[in-house]
Structure formats: C-alpha cells, structure tokens
Design an enzyme around this catalytic site. Structure first.
Site, PDB file in Angstrom:
ATOM      1  CB  VAL A 282     -41.084  -6.167  -3.741  1.00  0.00           C
ATOM      2  CG1 VAL A 282     -40.103  -5.488  -4.545  1.00  0.00           C
ATOM      3  CG2 VAL A 282     -41.737  -5.139  -2.624  1.00  0.00           C
ATOM      4  N   GLY A 283     -41.073  -8.461  -5.544  1.00  0.00           N
ATOM      5  CA  GLY A 283     -40.547  -9.296  -6.594  1.00  0.00           C
ATOM      6  C   GLY A 283     -41.406  -9.538  -7.793  1.00  0.00           C
TER       7      GLY A 283
ATOM      8  CB  VAL B 200     -35.893 -11.955   0.549  1.00  0.00           C
ATOM      9  CG1 VAL B 200     -35.372 -12.722  -0.645  1.00  0.00           C
ATOM     10  CG2 VAL B 200     -34.616 -11.072   1.069  1.00  0.00           C
TER      11      VAL B 200
ATOM     12  N   PRO C  98     -38.538  -8.372   7.814  1.00  0.00           N
ATOM     13  CG  PRO C  98     -38.991 -10.542   8.908  1.00  0.00           C
ATOM     14  CD  PRO C  98     -38.141  -9.767   7.764  1.00  0.00           C
TER      15      PRO C  98
ATOM     16  CB  ALA D 156     -59.102  10.794   9.512  1.00  0.00           C
TER      17      ALA D 156
ATOM     18  CB  CYS E 244     -43.415  -1.453   4.655  1.00  0.00           C
ATOM     19  SG  CYS E 244     -43.217  -2.668   3.337  1.00  0.00           S
TER      20      CYS E 244
ATOM     21  CG  PHE F 249     -52.598  -3.048   4.393  1.00  0.00           C
ATOM     22  CD1 PHE F 249     -52.046  -4.119   3.511  1.00  0.00           C
ATOM     23  CD2 PHE F 249     -51.870  -2.015   4.281  1.00  0.00           C
ATOM     24  CE1 PHE F 249     -51.178  -3.705   2.147  1.00  0.00           C
ATOM     25  CE2 PHE F 249     -51.284  -1.479   2.854  1.00  0.00           C
ATOM     26  CZ  PHE F 249     -50.885  -2.514   2.240  1.00  0.00           C
TER      27      PHE F 249
END
Ligand code: NAD
Ligand code: UGA
Length: 443
Positions: A16-17, A92, A95, A270, A278, A339
């Site tokens: 993200v950062g 940051v 988790p 599917a 996330c 992923f």
C-alpha cells in the site's frame, strides 16, 4: 487558518505505502514525500533496480522512475521524516493476532501502536495522522490516546483514509478510484484536517468521488467492503459445487445473474478460492468485532464466507487426488503461486493450501509462477508446516513445469496459462482453458 501542505511522511513501504505514495508524488510534484520502513532492506530495494522493486505492479516502476529522488524519497531516517512532515500516513501491516486476547481473529495492532509511539516521540509541530492501514472500528481513539499521553505539546488530528486498491491493478485503481473515503472528527480542527486531505486527492480525483464521514464509519466501511466482495466470491464458489452436481455451468450462471443490474457482473468468477493478505484477516476481524458487540448471528454469517473458501480449496485438491488415484509415481505441474495474476504477492494464496494437501498425499509437484521468488514459495510452505517439501521442484517456465506431469493444475488467470499444450489431465481452477479435463463449476 489552513497551512499549505508541502511535506508528507508515510510509515510502511509495502504493497500500500509504496504504490500510494508514488501516485501522490506524481500528482503533487510540489509536495515532498518521505516513505520510511523499519525493514531497511526494503528501503534499499525501493532505492535500487527499477526491475526489482519490492512490489510488482504494472505501471509502478515507470512512476517510481519519474518521481524517485525528485519529490519521492525512500528513507531510513524515521525520526526526521516524522519531524518534518505535516501529514503522516500510517500504512503498516495489521495481520491477524497470533497470541493473546482475540488470537486467530482480531487484528494485531502492535505495528500501528509502535507507529503512534514513534510519531509522539519525534513530533515537535502539529500533525495530521492518517490511518491508511485497515483497522478495526474505533482504533483511531486508541491512537489518539497514545499520542496525547506521550506528547502533550503537539496537536494531533486523526483521520481514517482506508485504501481500496487491489493488487495487480493498483496503479489504475489509484488513478481512477471509485471513491476516496476520509473519516474525521466533527470539530473545527477535524474539519480543517479533512479539507487538507481532500485538497490533495482533488488534484486528480473528481470532488464528487471524495466522500467524507465520521471516523468510525470510514473504518467500518473498509471492513464491510472487503467482506461484501469476499462474500460474492464465496457465493459463486458455493454455486460452482452445486453446478458440478446438477449439470449447470457456473460460467453461464455467473453471466446470467450478473446481467441483472441489481447484482452486477463483478466478483462473480468462480475460483479455487480467494487469497490475498486482506479478505481472510478482515473477515476474521469483522467476526471478532461482531462477537465483541454480542452479535452472534452476525458473526456466524460472515464466518460462513471463510468456511466456503476453505471448502473450495479442499474440494479442488481432493479432485486432483481422486483423479490420480490409480497412478503410482504421481506428478502435478502447478501453474501460478501468487494469490492472483499480475502480482508477486503470495500471501494466503490458494496455491499454498492446495500444494500442502498434494505434497502430504505423496504427490510430487512442479511449480511455476512468473513473478514469485523461489525462496517465497519454499517459505510459504514451511510456514504452513508442510511435510514432504523435498518432493517439490520449482520450475522456471510453463514448459518445464508441465513436462512429464500426469496432471496440470491452473491456479490463476494469467494469459501465459491460457493455451496449455499437454497430454496430461488439465484441471482448471479459473476457467482459463476451455479444453481442460476438469474446470471448477463445470460437470
Ligand atoms: P505490507 O506488509 O506489504 O507492508 C507493511 C510495511 O510496514 C512492512 O514493510 C513493514 O516492515 C512496515 N512496518 C511495520 N511496522 C512498522 C513500524 N513500526 N515502522 C516502520 N515500518 C513498519 O502490508 P500492505 O499489504 O502494504 O498492507 C498495509 C495495510 O494496508 C494493512 O492494514 C492492509 O490490510 C491494508 N491494505 C492492503 C492492501 C493490499 O492490497 N495489500 C489494500 C488495501 C489495504
Ligand atoms: C482486495 C479488494 O479487491 C481491494 O478493494 C482491497 O483494497 C484489498 O483487497 C485489501 O484490502 O487488501 P486484492 O486482495 O488485492 O484486493 O485482490 P482482489 O482482486 O480483490 O482478489 C482477491 C482474491 O479473490 C484473489 O485470490 C482473486 O483471484 C479472487 N477472486 C476475485 C475470485 O476468486 N473471483 C473473483 O471474481 C474476483
């Protein structure tokens, strides 16, 4: 009176950062941005070879090339980056907690709390602190408490500005966000802080797409968005199982239901199951929050989204095991470890779960992924305590991965995996190859 923003710090140089600050730097050339991270190797990598940045995103290296060391700096100097900034973004990781109260469910806020402590310690002038990380509802209160207790000389305004980018399309998502959400306090200083952030985004996001709310709504909207998206995937994946039993086709089903404007076509593909850092952690967090507020039925509803996701991953692995039942020395070529396509991120990838089950059922594996490092594949499996890792070979091309395989498993929707030429059984988890022996959702 409003001050002109000329200096920003972002704590956290991750998925993200890095991309978010690169885009802000590109769109706001008169603002100096320092991105810091406690992992100094990551800062070195951001300052290194453009082909080997820590985050792979289409279009990212071109932007970094333009802005790096002009108005975007990846810095190891956390104290002065905080001290000089007027706005500090906290991006940051958050988790799932591994120990203590809420273990296995609640978000671990220790990294955010450490940031708050650093901000309190190094701030000498007033700051706007922006929660970019995904956080449980009412975290801003905790951050504010730490800041106020540990530094009484400075005024801190806390804003929630959750990030909605998806990996693999991050740059486009940041350029053309569906919406930018900013939550802040309904006070004069709160409104002033909101306006400062609105001004930054207004440089490239149409004003009507910038939504301002109270802090808690903004924090909850992020969890709710991810839960709704994941819920759609689990819904279609549950139908994929029903399609296989009943003779319907999930691709046609998805098209048929998605054409209803009220439902819409997105997030109805599917798959072997959703992955990524996330969805799972944010839903677990939502379940934890719901339980915390005594909402047992609400908690159970969202937990079911995760149960279907696990079911889908197991279902795919078991189909492979069944298909190879009568073979002795079984070899599977697995295509895709990240992923999803176009990212080097493999956190919570369905491939990890499927590979673990296959290896532990004495199936030999050859894995190929165009973007994920070999060392990440090995550590992903080790982190899940996978046995028989020695039966794994990491290939450097599709051809090598599928050579002599009894079965080829396609895990992600990469173009490279669309026309597989092999005599092996082809098991398609994402419907990329219409000639596959088994495709999720087709009987
Ligand atoms: P990440 O793990 O890629 O990056 C986080 C970085 O923060 C790491 O490099 C880590 O070293 C650094 N860090 C941790 N504590 C620190 C400290 N005290 N000081 C300095 N640096 C510190 O994580 P990410 O994927 O970028 O996610 C960050 C947050 O954004 C999470 O809350 C996540 O839920 C949310 N988010 C992620 C995505 C995504 O696509 N990855 C999208 C939207 C929101
Ligand atoms: C997701 C959200 O889309 C972002 O809006 C959010 O900011 C982000 O989570 C976050 O908070 O981290 P991301 O996980 O990067 O983004 O990627 P997605 O495109 O959402 O894909 C997630 C998983 O769902 C992948 O494994 C993907 O293959 C799978 N998926 C997606 C499906 O199985 N079917 C679909 O139709 C869509």
């Amino acid at each position: 009176m409003e001050t002109k923003i000329s200096n920003i710090c972002c704590i956290g140089a991750g998925y993200v950062g890095g991309p978010t600050m690169s885009v802000i730097a590109l769109k706001c050339p008169n603002i100096k941005i320092n991105v810091v991270d406690s992992n100094e190797n990551k800062i070195d990598a951001w300052n290194g070879d453009l082909e080997k940045l820590p985050v792979y995103e289409p279009g990212l290296s071109e932007i970094v090339k333009k802005v790096r060391n002009n108005n975007l700096f990846f810095s190891k100097d956390i104290p002065s980056s905080i001290e000089n900034a007027q706005i500090i973004f906290v991006a940051v990781n958050t988790p799932t907690k591994k120990t203590g109260k809420g273990k296995g469910m609640a978000a671990d806020l220790k990294y955010v709390i450490n940031c708050a402590k650093d901000i309190a310690k190094y701030s000498k002038t007033d700051k706007i602190v922006v929660e970019k990380s995904t956080l449980p509802v009412r975290t801003a209160e905790k951050i504010k408490q730490i800041l106020r207790e540990e530094n009484k000389d400075v005024n801190f305004e806390i804003l929630s500005n959750p990030e909605f980018l998806a990996e693999g399309t991050a740059i486009n998502d940041l350029f053309k966000s569906d919406r930018v959400l900013i939550g802040g306090e309904n006070t004069d200083t709160g409104t002033n802080a909101i306006n400062q952030l609105v001004k930054i985004y207004s440089r490239w996001i149409p004003r009507e797409k910038i939504l301002t709310t109270n802090v808690w709504t903004s924090e909850l909207a992020k969890l709710a968005s991810n839960a709704m998206l994941a819920q759609r995937i689990s819904s279609i994946n549950s139908f994929s199982a029903l399609c296989e039993k009943s003779g319907a086709n999930v691709f046609e089903l998805s098209k048929a239901i998605g054409m209803d404007k009220r439902i819409g076509p997105h997030f109805l593909n599917a798959s072997v199951g959703f992955g990524g850092s996330c969805f799972k952690k944010d839903i677990l967090n939502l379940v934890y929050l719901s339980k915390h507020y005594g909402l047992t039925e609400v908690a159970e509803f969202w937990l079911q989204v995760l149960k279907i996701n696990d079911y889908q991953k197991n279902r795919f692995a078991n189909k492979i095991i069944e298909a190879l039942n009568d073979k002795n020395d079984k070899l599977v070529g697995m295509l895709g470890w990240s992923f999803k396509e176009n990212t080097n991120d493999s956190r919570e990838s369905a491939s990890i779960y499927v590979a673990k089950i296959l290896l532990e059922n004495n199936i030999n594996l050859k894995i190929y992924d165009p973007l994920v490092e070999k060392s990440s594949i090995i550590s992903d499996l080790k982190n899940k305590n996978t046995s028989n890792i020695s039966n794994l070979y990491i290939s450097s091309s599709v051809t090598e991965a599928i050579e002599s395989a009894d079965l080829v498993a396609i895990m992600i929707n990469s173009d490279e995996f669309k026309n597989i030429n092999s005599d092996a059984l082809i098991f398609d988890g994402r419907g990329a190859n219409q000639y596959s022996t088994y495709t999720i959702g087709k009987s």
